[in-house]
Scaffold this active site. Sequence first.
Site, PDB file in Angstrom:
ATOM      1  N   CYS A 182       0.839  -1.189   0.000  1.00 24.73           N
ATOM      2  CA  CYS A 182       0.000   0.000   0.000  1.00 24.73           C
ATOM      3  C   CYS A 182       0.879   1.246   0.000  1.00 24.73           C
ATOM      4  O   CYS A 182       1.938   1.265   0.612  1.00 24.73           O
ATOM      5  CB  CYS A 182      -0.951   0.097   1.200  1.00 24.73           C
ATOM      6  SG  CYS A 182      -2.083  -1.263   1.335  1.00 24.73           S
TER       7      CYS A 182
ATOM      8  N   ARG B 168       3.728  -0.463  -4.978  1.00 24.41           N
ATOM      9  CA  ARG B 168       3.504  -0.956  -3.615  1.00 24.41           C
ATOM     10  C   ARG B 168       2.185  -1.720  -3.479  1.00 24.41           C
ATOM     11  O   ARG B 168       1.863  -2.225  -2.409  1.00 24.41           O
ATOM     12  CB  ARG B 168       3.498   0.216  -2.624  1.00 24.41           C
ATOM     13  CG  ARG B 168       4.794   0.988  -2.591  1.00 24.41           C
ATOM     14  CD  ARG B 168       4.674   2.192  -1.692  1.00 24.41           C
ATOM     15  NE  ARG B 168       4.574   1.795  -0.305  1.00 24.41           N
ATOM     16  CZ  ARG B 168       5.599   1.688   0.518  1.00 24.41           C
ATOM     17  NH1 ARG B 168       6.809   1.942   0.068  1.00 24.41           N
ATOM     18  NH2 ARG B 168       5.432   1.333   1.769  1.00 24.41           N
TER      19      ARG B 168
ATOM     20  N   TRP C  35      -2.716  -2.767  -1.572  1.00 21.86           N
ATOM     21  CA  TRP C  35      -2.423  -4.198  -1.691  1.00 21.86           C
ATOM     22  C   TRP C  35      -3.277  -4.831  -0.603  1.00 21.86           C
ATOM     23  O   TRP C  35      -3.022  -4.642   0.587  1.00 21.86           O
ATOM     24  CB  TRP C  35      -0.939  -4.456  -1.466  1.00 21.86           C
ATOM     25  CG  TRP C  35      -0.545  -5.874  -1.725  1.00 21.86           C
ATOM     26  CD1 TRP C  35      -0.206  -6.413  -2.930  1.00 21.86           C
ATOM     27  CD2 TRP C  35      -0.425  -6.935  -0.765  1.00 21.86           C
ATOM     28  NE1 TRP C  35       0.095  -7.750  -2.782  1.00 21.86           N
ATOM     29  CE2 TRP C  35      -0.021  -8.100  -1.466  1.00 21.86           C
ATOM     30  CE3 TRP C  35      -0.620  -7.027   0.617  1.00 21.86           C
ATOM     31  CZ2 TRP C  35       0.189  -9.322  -0.839  1.00 21.86           C
ATOM     32  CZ3 TRP C  35      -0.415  -8.240   1.247  1.00 21.86           C
ATOM     33  CH2 TRP C  35      -0.019  -9.379   0.516  1.00 21.86           C
TER      34      TRP C  35
ATOM     35  N   ASN D 207      -1.636   2.588   5.562  1.00 21.06           N
ATOM     36  CA  ASN D 207      -0.742   1.520   5.094  1.00 21.06           C
ATOM     37  C   ASN D 207      -0.301   0.732   6.316  1.00 21.06           C
ATOM     38  O   ASN D 207       0.288   1.306   7.235  1.00 21.06           O
ATOM     39  CB  ASN D 207       0.475   2.135   4.387  1.00 21.06           C
ATOM     40  CG  ASN D 207       1.577   1.113   4.145  1.00 21.06           C
ATOM     41  OD1 ASN D 207       1.304  -0.076   4.010  1.00 21.06           O
ATOM     42  ND2 ASN D 207       2.806   1.571   4.095  1.00 21.06           N
ATOM     43  N   GLY D 208      -0.609  -0.566   6.324  1.00 21.56           N
ATOM     44  CA  GLY D 208      -0.232  -1.394   7.473  1.00 21.56           C
ATOM     45  C   GLY D 208      -1.365  -2.327   7.823  1.00 21.56           C
ATOM     46  O   GLY D 208      -2.268  -2.553   7.007  1.00 21.56           O
TER      47      GLY D 208
ATOM     48  N   GLU E 201      17.188 -17.981  -7.331  1.00 22.03           N
ATOM     49  CA  GLU E 201      16.780 -16.647  -7.789  1.00 22.03           C
ATOM     50  C   GLU E 201      16.226 -16.702  -9.221  1.00 22.03           C
ATOM     51  O   GLU E 201      15.234 -16.041  -9.532  1.00 22.03           O
ATOM     52  CB  GLU E 201      17.979 -15.696  -7.668  1.00 22.03           C
ATOM     53  CG  GLU E 201      17.764 -14.278  -8.176  1.00 22.03           C
ATOM     54  CD  GLU E 201      16.617 -13.538  -7.521  1.00 22.03           C
ATOM     55  OE1 GLU E 201      16.022 -14.015  -6.545  1.00 22.03           O
ATOM     56  OE2 GLU E 201      16.270 -12.454  -8.046  1.00 22.03           O
TER      57      GLU E 201
ATOM     58  N   LYS F 100      12.480 -15.528 -10.230  1.00 21.66           N
ATOM     59  CA  LYS F 100      12.202 -14.509 -11.256  1.00 21.66           C
ATOM     60  C   LYS F 100      11.154 -15.030 -12.236  1.00 21.66           C
ATOM     61  O   LYS F 100      10.215 -14.332 -12.581  1.00 21.66           O
ATOM     62  CB  LYS F 100      13.463 -14.130 -12.037  1.00 21.66           C
ATOM     63  CG  LYS F 100      14.474 -13.282 -11.329  1.00 21.66           C
ATOM     64  CD  LYS F 100      14.067 -11.830 -11.115  1.00 21.66           C
ATOM     65  CE  LYS F 100      13.318 -11.655  -9.832  1.00 21.66           C
ATOM     66  NZ  LYS F 100      13.979 -11.548  -8.591  1.00 21.66           N
TER      67      LYS F 100
ATOM     68  N   GLU G  42       7.546 -15.435 -10.536  1.00 27.02           N
ATOM     69  CA  GLU G  42       6.784 -14.259 -10.136  1.00 27.02           C
ATOM     70  C   GLU G  42       6.296 -13.423 -11.303  1.00 27.02           C
ATOM     71  O   GLU G  42       5.277 -12.763 -11.192  1.00 27.02           O
ATOM     72  CB  GLU G  42       7.551 -13.402  -9.127  1.00 27.02           C
ATOM     73  CG  GLU G  42       8.804 -12.778  -9.663  1.00 27.02           C
ATOM     74  CD  GLU G  42       9.560 -11.987  -8.604  1.00 27.02           C
ATOM     75  OE1 GLU G  42       8.948 -11.474  -7.679  1.00 27.02           O
ATOM     76  OE2 GLU G  42      10.796 -11.891  -8.722  1.00 27.02           O
TER      77      GLU G  42
ATOM     78  N   HIS H  98      17.859 -37.062  -5.372  1.00 24.91           N
ATOM     79  CA  HIS H  98      17.191 -37.605  -4.176  1.00 24.91           C
ATOM     80  C   HIS H  98      15.674 -37.452  -4.250  1.00 24.91           C
ATOM     81  O   HIS H  98      15.003 -37.486  -3.228  1.00 24.91           O
ATOM     82  CB  HIS H  98      17.751 -36.936  -2.920  1.00 24.91           C
ATOM     83  CG  HIS H  98      19.219 -37.202  -2.741  1.00 24.91           C
ATOM     84  ND1 HIS H  98      19.711 -38.418  -2.330  1.00 24.91           N
ATOM     85  CD2 HIS H  98      20.298 -36.419  -2.968  1.00 24.91           C
ATOM     86  CE1 HIS H  98      21.036 -38.367  -2.291  1.00 24.91           C
ATOM     87  NE2 HIS H  98      21.412 -37.161  -2.677  1.00 24.91           N
TER      88      HIS H  98
ATOM     89  N   LYS I 293       5.731  -4.405  -4.159  1.00 26.14           N
ATOM     90  CA  LYS I 293       7.184  -4.264  -4.033  1.00 26.14           C
ATOM     91  C   LYS I 293       7.648  -4.264  -2.585  1.00 26.14           C
ATOM     92  O   LYS I 293       8.651  -4.853  -2.245  1.00 26.14           O
ATOM     93  CB  LYS I 293       7.588  -2.955  -4.708  1.00 26.14           C
ATOM     94  CG  LYS I 293       9.057  -2.702  -4.742  1.00 26.14           C
ATOM     95  CD  LYS I 293       9.669  -3.304  -5.979  1.00 26.14           C
ATOM     96  CE  LYS I 293      11.164  -3.255  -5.962  1.00 26.14           C
ATOM     97  NZ  LYS I 293      11.728  -4.473  -6.543  1.00 26.14           N
TER      98      LYS I 293
HETATM   99  C1  F6R Z   1      11.375 -10.820  -5.737  1.00 23.32           C
HETATM  100  C2  F6R Z   1      11.245  -9.746  -4.767  1.00 23.32           C
HETATM  101  C3  F6R Z   1      10.897 -10.115  -3.375  1.00 23.32           C
HETATM  102  C4  F6R Z   1      11.733  -9.258  -2.399  1.00 23.32           C
HETATM  103  C5  F6R Z   1      11.275  -9.528  -0.962  1.00 23.32           C
HETATM  104  C6  F6R Z   1      12.133  -8.777   0.027  1.00 23.32           C
HETATM  105  O1  F6R Z   1      11.748 -10.329  -6.974  1.00 23.32           O
HETATM  106  O2  F6R Z   1      11.414  -8.602  -5.077  1.00 23.32           O
HETATM  107  O3  F6R Z   1      11.067 -11.459  -3.137  1.00 23.32           O
HETATM  108  O4  F6R Z   1      13.074  -9.593  -2.565  1.00 23.32           O
HETATM  109  O5  F6R Z   1       9.949  -9.136  -0.817  1.00 23.32           O
HETATM  110  O6  F6R Z   1      12.086  -7.413  -0.187  1.00 23.32           O
HETATM  111  P1  F6R Z   1      13.170  -6.452   0.409  1.00 23.32           P
HETATM  112  O7  F6R Z   1      14.462  -6.780  -0.234  1.00 23.32           O
HETATM  113  O8  F6R Z   1      12.688  -5.080   0.059  1.00 23.32           O
HETATM  114  O9  F6R Z   1      13.218  -6.701   1.874  1.00 23.32           O
END
Ligand code: F6R
Length: 615
Positions: A2, A27, A75, A101-102, A488, A492, A495, A511, A610
């Site tokens: 949010c 956000r 969000w 927000n929260g 990773e 990617k 998501e 395994h 984000k």
């Molecule tokens: C994946 C992604 C998330 C963040 C995670 C932590 O691409 O962006 O998995 O890495 O939410 O976020 P931060 O780094 O802001 O604590």
Amino acid sequence: MCGIVGYIGSKRAYDILIQGLHRLEYRGYDSSGVAMISESGELNIYKSKGKVEALEHFAQNKDLSGAIGIAHTRWATHGEPNDINAHPHYSQSGRIALVHNGTIENYTVLKEALTQHGYSFVSQTDTEVAVQLIEYIMLTNNCSLFDAVAEATKRIVGAYAIAVVDRQNPNQIIAARQSSPLVIGVGEGEYFLASDATPIIEYTNKVVYLNDGEIAVINRGEELKVYDAKSAECSKIEITELQMSIEQLEKGGYPHFMLKEIFEQPRTLADCISGRISADGKSVVLSGVIEHKERFLNAGRIIIVACGTSWHAALIGKHLFEDYCRIPVVVEYASEFRYSNPVVGKNDILIALSQSGETADTLAALELAKAKGAFVFGICNVIGSSIPRATDSGCYIHVGPEIGVASTKAFTGQVTVLAMMSLLIGQMKGTVDQQTLATVASDIRRVPALIDDILGMHEQIEDLAKIFTYAHNFLYLGRGYNYPSALEGALKLKEISYIHAEGYPAAEMKHGTIALIDNDMPSVVIAIKDNVYDKTVNNIQQVKARGGKVVAIVTEGDTIVRDMADYVIEVPEISECLTPLLTAIPLQLLAYYIAVNKGRNVDQPRNLAKSVTVE
Ligand code: F6R
């Protein structure tokens, strides 16, 4: 999660609020809304499910007048994403509007009590409870909005950044924060309010970061006042100058922020390294570490807490610290650590790794370790965010605003900082010899140019993506430093393309997971020339023997894997510990192009946001 925006001044608030919402859309984008006190004194709220564009469409031909307003992009946490649950929320009488927000943890208790006092609720949100509570306090105590908000913050348990307006006072916004970020921009006769500085930078570079437990009184044309919510004492206001430019917040000709951010990496890593490795490559300078040299020299253990992509970078950090500093390292999911009963000693160092610096679980994990006496160190990107403000010391990654929801340049920035840190601590401890230090340090300086070369192969990766766009499952395999790279790469892809993908240590596959392999299940294998190269080659053979297709990421000039794999992407040779910085690039591009081919919303994938400021 949010984003909130606010404005009070002499311009039309709507334009500033909408532009701010666009900036904060990363956000959360389940719904958005604005509340403005119009020129004729009405408190108008317009809100709409979906993105800010939908709100703009809805608000056309409505009364958009007024030079004061608050806005929100959501969000969803409590209640499905729809128009009713969208913020801002009105109080029962329609006099007050609030954005939040929260999450309010005790909202059911508060709701019950308010219901007994005759309040009814239209939404399923926790937020509506806050606005009703504020109105209830105001009316029963016959007090000011400020007093009501201060009293409400004492009764609310949870995380919040709120902004509140009262129709009867079109010259004031009250804002408060606890665990969710809030920044106030100080302009010429006007104030801006936002969850981060991105909506503010185009108007002013002077900002005030609100601290936990503070309430701001923002009156039109008057000096900003900030108070401690509990004691009601006036806080000292510290104005910070932002070092951010508008260009960093635009797509700059790229179709998506994610692609721009992938292509930015040569420059962002150059910025990250700048001034931190001496010209002769013989020393690393990170003041946040050097100023606490004794702590690092005496560290019994390093605990790294993080989430998502940052957690993957943390796993690489474990290899780095153990290799170069000979300090035992544990890497924990912040969400698990915070609710465990960890054994944390005074000689432990906790590193909180976070792009946003706002991730609720990471923040809580660091507070827990701090309470147990650990020295807490932050590695973050967003300057002035909550984690750097809560730590004893730290180090920014300096890669600029990351707007695409999928993290790319932050990951490489984090790994680069971890590499520099491990060299510096290793040098201070004498666990890394001068020759190794010089080699790795000069390799770090080569990384931006090498990434530039890899980016030059983007068309090859785009073609490869066409072949695999319709796969339903993917396996990503890697070992050692590149096992986290496999995790990773899989994240990617998942998501942004919504294709199921699993990252695995290559040797663990046999395994159990190997049972999944068939002609329809491609494996992306990171098979660079490292100390387990031969073993990885065996793992590729095991996949091939079961009819699996292999895309291999190999060291330039490799012929062995080239003969075996179906498709090969080469990356230049570099010190082993830095290979994840190079292998990350084709993995990011592959995920990106597959997602684009599938028509996905690359920058704002479904269900994600984000900055994860909720549990
Ligand atoms: C994946 C992604 C998330 C963040 C995670 C932590 O691409 O962006 O998995 O890495 O939410 O976020 P931060 O780094 O802001 O604590």
